[in-house]
Structures are given as structure tokens and as C-alpha cells.
Design a protein around this motif. Structure first.
Motif, short mmCIF file in Angstrom:
data_model
loop_
_atom_site.label_atom_id
_atom_site.label_comp_id
_atom_site.label_asym_id
_atom_site.label_seq_id
_atom_site.Cartn_x
_atom_site.Cartn_y
_atom_site.Cartn_z
N LEU B 104 0.88 -1.23 -0.07
CA LEU B 104 -0.09 0.11 0.06
C LEU B 104 0.89 1.20 -0.07
CD1 LEU B 104 -2.91 0.60 0.21
CD2 LEU B 104 -2.58 0.95 2.61
N VAL B 121 1.88 7.86 7.78
CA VAL B 121 0.98 8.09 8.92
C VAL B 121 -0.26 7.44 8.81
CG1 VAL B 121 -0.40 10.03 10.03
CG2 VAL B 121 2.22 10.16 9.62
N ALA B 122 -0.70 7.40 7.44
CA ALA B 122 -2.13 6.94 7.03
C ALA B 122 -1.95 5.46 7.26
CB ALA B 122 -2.54 7.16 5.74
N ASN B 124 -0.11 3.85 9.38
CA ASN B 124 -0.08 3.62 11.04
C ASN B 124 -1.51 3.67 11.40
OD1 ASN B 124 2.74 3.25 11.01
ND2 ASN B 124 3.18 5.34 11.77
N ILE B 125 -2.24 4.68 11.06
CA ILE B 125 -3.71 4.95 11.63
C ILE B 125 -4.64 3.86 11.20
CG2 ILE B 125 -5.71 6.08 11.24
CD1 ILE B 125 -3.85 8.75 11.19
N MET B 126 -4.27 3.36 9.66
CA MET B 126 -5.20 2.35 9.10
C MET B 126 -4.98 0.83 9.72
SD MET B 126 -6.35 2.62 5.34
CE MET B 126 -4.84 3.02 4.61
N GLY B 129 -6.24 0.81 13.32
CA GLY B 129 -7.63 0.65 13.23
C GLY B 129 -8.21 -0.80 12.81
N LEU B 130 -7.35 -1.31 11.74
CA LEU B 130 -8.09 -2.71 11.17
C LEU B 130 -7.98 -3.77 12.06
CD1 LEU B 130 -8.78 -3.71 8.27
CD2 LEU B 130 -6.44 -4.21 7.96
N ARG B 132 -8.01 -3.62 15.36
CA ARG B 132 -8.77 -3.64 16.39
C ARG B 132 -10.06 -4.07 16.08
NH1 ARG B 132 -9.21 2.09 18.88
NH2 ARG B 132 -7.24 2.21 18.08
N TYR B 133 -10.40 -3.65 14.84
CA TYR B 133 -11.53 -4.02 14.13
C TYR B 133 -12.05 -5.47 13.93
CZ TYR B 133 -15.31 -4.48 10.60
OH TYR B 133 -16.43 -4.70 9.71
N THR B 136 -12.06 -7.50 17.26
CA THR B 136 -13.53 -7.45 17.74
C THR B 136 -14.35 -8.43 17.15
OG1 THR B 136 -13.05 -5.12 17.91
CG2 THR B 136 -15.24 -5.84 18.36
N TYR B 303 8.84 3.04 15.66
CA TYR B 303 9.60 4.13 15.72
C TYR B 303 11.17 4.18 16.30
CZ TYR B 303 4.76 5.81 14.94
OH TYR B 303 3.50 6.26 14.50
#
Lengths: 88, 427
Positions: B104, B121-122, B124-126, B129-130, B132-133, B136, B303
Motif C-alpha cells: 500500500l 502516517v495513514a 499507521n492509523i489504518m 484501526g484494522l 482492532r476491528y 473485535t 519508531y
């Protein structure tokens, strides 16, 4: 609402999404905040609320890609027009 | 002129001598105990892998902030696949997941020419979130014990080297050839030679044996592989045509293109290898360092690996030094927070050595900065008897960044690192 961790990190994304302009940042912060708060409604229909984080990330990535594609498109159009003017 | 190897050995000896002296002064026996060294190795491996991952990407000219996200993907895949299909397949899946995250990043930065930091950064965020989703969903499906924890993964067996760390040579049955009974080898359980001496706390000898036993004993095969990747990546990047092309894509892509190098392919290769290594680092955290995936398991190690890479001057050896220092400090604060007090003195001594080195090189300003820092640390050592808990957990980060930033004075990043590149000099 307690003190949330990771705000500073989201702020990087907000700044980048706003293309480093103050107005843009205000809009993107609003968008991120809206996504986060409205994600709570997802729990009601049994969808993991974490989807908002994925949405934030993909919005960021796809919008910067879109900026870049548009910029390239503009450049090609410009050079084509220029070629027309020169050859005419 | 001393050869590089002798110089390295000499420096290692000095360092051991220094630690040994400090152990005598402070009485912090944990400083070189078998357990500390072993834990330090375990803690530094993920950082080594992340740093090496960054190395491949940045040498190809792509800044990779997304290492953290790729590690998270790897750790999650290690926990998810590893708990179902066994640890080795889990590690393989970790590499694949890390590489998918990298793909990606490569599509965004290389093909579309997006700013590298934004894309990182995008990712890392994705990634955060992914996973964790997905966790769940798996928890709601009933296959996971918690929304942030995977089922346990089978452990990977450890290597115990005979003689050095009490391993055994397995018994061995020779095949009977034509009815003759050949003697069977009965196997041999070697005694653990090093540990008793390491626990005697003799000056220097016990320290050396403690380090040797810590490094060789109960070594996970994955740790061994990870450590071997360091010289391997040096070889690949600096001694093969592929490495030369990859580095040329990071130094002068246009020149490389004019010589027929496929710069896009090189950048893709660098970023994909980078993601694979970072994913392996994440998988290591989930499978070897722990025995299941847990949320926030990566905790910024991507990091730290990146910092080790930058201050290590974009070289495998520098990465190893930074990761080892961090792992050592981290192991100390986890095992015995009182030893951190001794670590302060060690950092002061290293800074003192830097002062001497800088003065010899004629860099007065750097020497002065290091000197002031060293004096501050010595004062701190004598002024404070026991560190508060928060400072203890902070110490690995402070020590690593301080020593690395003051030790590395001549940093040079790849010339075209982070710059957008398009074939044919288009904009």
C-alpha cells in the motif's frame, strides 16, 4: 468524555489532510471529530466502532492520492495546450 | 592501521571492561547477569528487524514512517494465523501481512508520488484501526478470548548450545548395516559451564561469561535468524548488483535510470522487503517474546527502530548498536529497576568517552556538549538514591537517544531519500 490519548498523532493526520492551511485543517478536524463521535451509533447495530479509525486512515490516503492525480492531470493538460499554441 | 575486526573486538572489550568496573563500583550485579543479557537480546530483536526494514526502504529512497503500522499488522497476523496453524506459519503470515501494508505504501509513494510521511502516517492509523476491528469481530465470533487478545500460539523450540549453555547432543541410532550391530551414540547432556562462573561475580570474567551465556542460552531459532539477517542485509545491499541498484535508486534515481536501472522496481522491492522485515518483527513480538497477540503490543517499537536507523547512519551496524543499547536498558528496567541507577553511571562514562574522542578530533563544541551532559549525569547519579518509577520506564528511551545522537556526528542520509521521483524526469 475522559482525556483521550493519541490526539497528537491524529493531529498530524488532520494537518496533512488540510494540506497545511488553517482553513483546511479546521475542516479536516471537524471531519475527524464527526467520524469519531458518530461511530458510537455503529455499536447500536453491532458493528465494531473502530471502523472510524479505518475510515480516517483511508480518507487521508485516498485524498492525498486524489490531490496528486489531479495535479498530474492539470500538468498534462497544460503541456498539451502549450503544445497546441506553439504548433499553431 | 588496525583492521576493522580488531577495532570492533577492541571496542567490545573496552565496553565490557567499563561495565565490569561500574558493576564493581555500584554493586548492581544484574548489570551483566545471564537473565539481563538474555532479556536484552529478546527485547532488541524486534527493534533490529524494524530498523533493518527501514534500512531497505530508505536506501531505496522511500521514507518509511509506516514501519509501526506494518509491525502491528505482522503482530496481529502472527497471533491470528499462529494460533491456528502453528508458530512458523504464523511468522510467515506476519511477513506477508507486513508486506501487504508495505505494498500500500509503495503504491501510494512510488506509483502516485504522494508525500512519504503522509502515506506512512495513514498506514499507521489504518493498521491500528484494522487490527482492532478484526479482533473485535473474532471476539464476537467466539474464537478469541478477548477483544484485544488472541488465543495462545505454540512456542517455538529454543536452541541450547552444548557446553556453552548446557544443551544436549541428542542420542543417535546408527542404522544396522547387513545385520552388523553398529554401536549407537547414547547422546550427551552437557553441563552448564558458564552459569556458575557468571554467578561468582568475579571481575570481568563473570561479566564475560554472563554475556556469553545470556547470548547463547535458550536462544530462539527466530532470534538466531533475526541476528543473521544483519550481516545478510549488509551483504545484499553492499556486495550484490541488486543492492547497488537499490541504493542508486535512493541516491540518484535519474542517473540510475539513465544507466538502465528500473528505479520503480527497485523502490518497490525495497519497500516490500522493508514491510516483510517489519512484519517479522511484529510476529516475533507476538509469537516469541509473548505467546499471543495483544493490543498495543508493538508500543512504538517501529519508531524506535526508525530512530536506531537514523542515528545509526543508515547502516546495519549502527542499527544493531542502537537496538542493543535500547534492549539492554529496557531489560534492566524490566528486571531490576535499581540497576537503572548504575545505568546512569554507564551513560555518563560513555559520554565521557565521547568527550575524549571529540577533543581528539578537534570538535570542541561537541565535546563541550557531551561533557556537560556527562557532568549532569554524574551529578544526577550522586544526588539521587533511587529513581522514581516513571523515570525508570523512560530511561531506555533517554539513554538510547542521547548516546546515539551525541555519538553520531557525521550522519548522511541517502541523497534522494523522501523525494518524489517519476520516470523520464516528469513532474
Amino acid at each position: 468524555m475522559g482525556f483521550r490519548s493519541g490526539i497528537g498523532f491524529s493531529a498530524i493526520a488532520v494537518a496533512l489532510l488540510g494540506r497545511n492551511s488553517a482553513g483546511g485543517m479546521a475542516f479536516s478536524a471537524l471531519l475527524f471529530g464527526f467520524l469519531e463521535v458518530s461511530s458510537r451509533a455503529l455499536e447500536l447495530i453491532d458493528i465494531a466502532p473502530e471502523t472510524y479509525v479505518i475510515m480516517q486512515g483511508s480518507i487521508l490516503l485516498s485524498s492525498v492520492i486524489a490531490y496528486e492525480v489531479v495535479r498530474r492531470l492539470k500538468l498534462t493538460l497544460q503541456s498539451k495546450e502549450l503544445a497546441k499554441v506553439v504548433t499553431a | 592501521m588496525k583492521s576493522k575486526a580488531t577495532k570492533l573486538l577492541l571496542n567490545a572489550t573496552y565496553l565490557l571492561l567499563l561495565i565490569s568496573i561500574i558493576r564493581l563500583i555500584t554493586g548492581a550485579t544484574e548489570l551483566t547477569s545471564v537473565g539481563t543479557v538474555s532479556a536484552a537480546l529478546l527485547l532488541s530483536v524486534p527493534i533490529i528487524l524494524a530498523g533493518l526494514g527501514g534500512l531497505f526502504s530508505e536506501r531505496a529512497g522511500v521514507v518509511n514512517i509506516g514501519l509501526e503500522g506494518m509491525m502491528i499488522l505482522g503482530a496481529w497476523a502472527g497471533g491470528f494465523i499462529g494460533s491456528q496453524h502453528g508458530p512458523w506459519i504464523g511468522l510467515f503470515a506476519a511477513i506477508i501481512f507486513g508486506a501487504v501494508g508495505a505494498l500500500l505504501h509503495a503504491v501510494a509513494t512510488v506509483s502516485f508520488g504522494v508525500d512519504h510521511v503522509v502515506s506512512g502516517v495513514a498506514i499507521n492509523i489504518m493498521a491500528a484501526g484494522l487490527v482492532r476491528y478484526l479482533s473485535t469481530i473474532l471476539y464476537q465470533g467466539g474464537s478469541w478470548p478477548g477483544p484485544s487478545q488472541s488465543p495462545d500460539v505454540d512456542p517455538i523450540s529454543n536452541l541450547r548450545i552444548p557446553v556453552l549453555s548446557g544443551g544436549q547432543i541428542p542420542s543417535w541410532n546408527t542404522p544396522d548395516i547387513m545385520g552388523f550391530n553398529t554401536p549407537n551414540f547414547p547422546g550427551w547432556q552437557s553441563p552448564d559451564v558458564l552459569t556458575p562462573i557468571a554467578e561468582k561475580h568475579w571481575f570481568l570474567i563473570s561479566d564475560l561469561f554472563g554475556v556469553l551465556r545470556g547470548v547463547t542460552g535458550d536462544l530462539s531459532y527466530v532470534t538466531l535468524i533475526a541476528v543473521l539477517i544483519i550481516p545478510l542485509s549488509f551483504f545484499v545491499l553492499w556486495k550484490t548488483p541488486f543492492g547497488l541498484r537499490l541504493r542508486s535508486a535512493g541516491e540518484a534515481p535519474v542517473a540510475a535510470e539513465s544507466l538502465g536501472v528500473n528505479v520503480y522496481a527497485m523502490k518497490y522491492a525495497g519497500v516490500l522487503i522493508s514491510g516483510g522485515l517489519a512484519g517479522l518483527g511484529g510476529g516475533f513480538l507476538a509469537i516469541v517474546a509473548a505467546n499471543h497477540y495483544q493490543e498495543n503490543q508493538v508500543a512504538g517499537r517501529g519508531y524506535i527502530g526508525l530512530a536506531a536507523l537514523l542515528f545509526g547512519n543508515y547502516r546495519p551496524g549502527g542499527i544493531f548498536a542502537g537496538a542493543a543499547l535500547f534492549g539492554f536498558a529496557d531489560a534492566l528496567q524490566l528486571r531490576d529497576s535499581e540497576s537503572i541507577h548504575a545505568l546512569i553511571l554507564l551513560v555518563a562514562a560513555i559520554l565521557g568517552f565521547l568527550v575524549y574522542k571529540n577533543i581528539r578530533r578537534g570538535k570542541i563544541l561537541s565535546a563541550a556538549i557531551s561533557g556537560v551532559m556527562a557532568a549532569g549525569f554524574v551529578w544526577f547519579y550522586f544526588a539521587v538514591d533511587e529513581l522514581p518509577g516513571q523515570l525508570v520506564t523512560m530511561t531506555p528511551y533517554i539513554a538510547t537517544l542521547l548516546v546515539l545522537s551525541l555519538a553520531s556526528q557525521r550522519l548522511r542520509m541517502p541523497a534522494a531519500d523522501g523525494l518524489p521521483y517519476r520516470r523520464g524526469g516528469m513532474r
